[in-house]
Design a protein around this motif. Structure first.
Motif, mmCIF file in Angstrom:
data_model
loop_
_atom_site.group_PDB
_atom_site.id
_atom_site.type_symbol
_atom_site.label_atom_id
_atom_site.label_comp_id
_atom_site.label_asym_id
_atom_site.label_seq_id
_atom_site.Cartn_x
_atom_site.Cartn_y
_atom_site.Cartn_z
ATOM 1 N N UNK A 1 0.842 -1.199 0.000
ATOM 2 C CA UNK A 1 0.000 0.000 0.000
ATOM 3 C C UNK A 1 0.872 1.242 0.000
ATOM 4 N N UNK A 2 0.266 2.365 -0.384
ATOM 5 C CA UNK A 2 0.994 3.629 -0.312
ATOM 6 C C UNK A 2 0.908 4.176 1.115
ATOM 7 N N UNK B 1 -3.629 2.875 0.633
ATOM 8 C CA UNK B 1 -4.358 2.504 -0.579
ATOM 9 C C UNK B 1 -3.528 1.581 -1.451
ATOM 10 N N UNK B 2 -4.192 0.647 -2.108
ATOM 11 C CA UNK B 2 -3.527 -0.225 -3.066
ATOM 12 C C UNK B 2 -3.407 0.497 -4.399
ATOM 13 N N UNK C 1 -9.044 -5.658 -9.860
ATOM 14 C CA UNK C 1 -7.690 -5.957 -10.329
ATOM 15 C C UNK C 1 -6.883 -6.630 -9.218
ATOM 16 N N UNK C 2 -7.037 -6.149 -8.004
ATOM 17 C CA UNK C 2 -6.348 -6.750 -6.863
ATOM 18 C C UNK C 2 -6.733 -8.228 -6.721
#
Length: 176
Positions: free
Chosen positions: A75-76, A80-81, A87-88
């Motif tokens: 994650x940032x 958040x991914x 998509x994850x």
């Protein structure tokens, strides 16, 4: 939206334990009384049934998420991914033996694990019909999709465990 259960109703707790007791009676105690076997042989059979069933289930579950090619997205700073939810799911989940009627029967559609993650509200009997659509879209839009034969998924999982164990040993001991 997440559903959080603050307190489990007392009635549901009683139902849980009643189901467990009924299970023990018909799976363990009735066979001990009716079969012409020593009680401990019935107990060993019951334990073997649960150990083998659990092992097969866990191996199938883990092999769809954790293998040599597994991606563990970070994650940032805000948590958040970098990918969308769908998509994850495509990145971190794999299928196995999707064309095997026997595997699909034995695992109850669990072989179509990507469909399970993308469409959790859809019944597992529809997964064999959904999977070809997922595969087609993945190919058309260059999305990640992985499907292995069962033996490959299992072998890949155990190779990953071996490799991670060797890496951990090197980090701990400094030896190669």
């Amino acid at each position: 939206m997440k559903k959080v259960v603050e307190k489990i109703p007392t009635r549901e707790i009683y139902r849980l334990f009643a189901a467990k007791i009924i299970n023990l009676i018909y799976m363990l105690f009735i066979p001990m009384l009716l079969l012409d076997q020593p009680w401990y042989m019935v107990l060993y059979g019951w334990l073997a049934l649960h150990l083998c069933g659990s092992a097969l289930g866990v191996v199938a579950l883990v092999s769809t998420h954790v293998d040599e090619d597994a991606h563990f997205p970070q994650t940032d700073e805000d948590g958040n991914l970098s990918a969308t939810w769908a998509m994850h799911q495509m990145i971190v989940t794999k299928d196995f033996s999707t064309n095997s009627k026997l595997a699909n029967f034995l695992y109850g559609g669990f072989t179509h694990h990507v469909a399970h993650h993308l469409f959790p509200g859809v019944g597992h009997t529809y997964y064999p019909y959904i999977t070809p659509i997922i595969m087609r879209y993945a190919k058309e839009y260059d999305l990640p999709y992985t499907s292995y034969p069962f033996y490959h998924a299992i072998r890949s999982h155990f190779r990953m465990l071996k490799d991670k164990g060797i890496q951990e040993n090197i980090l701990l001991t400094g030896e190669i």
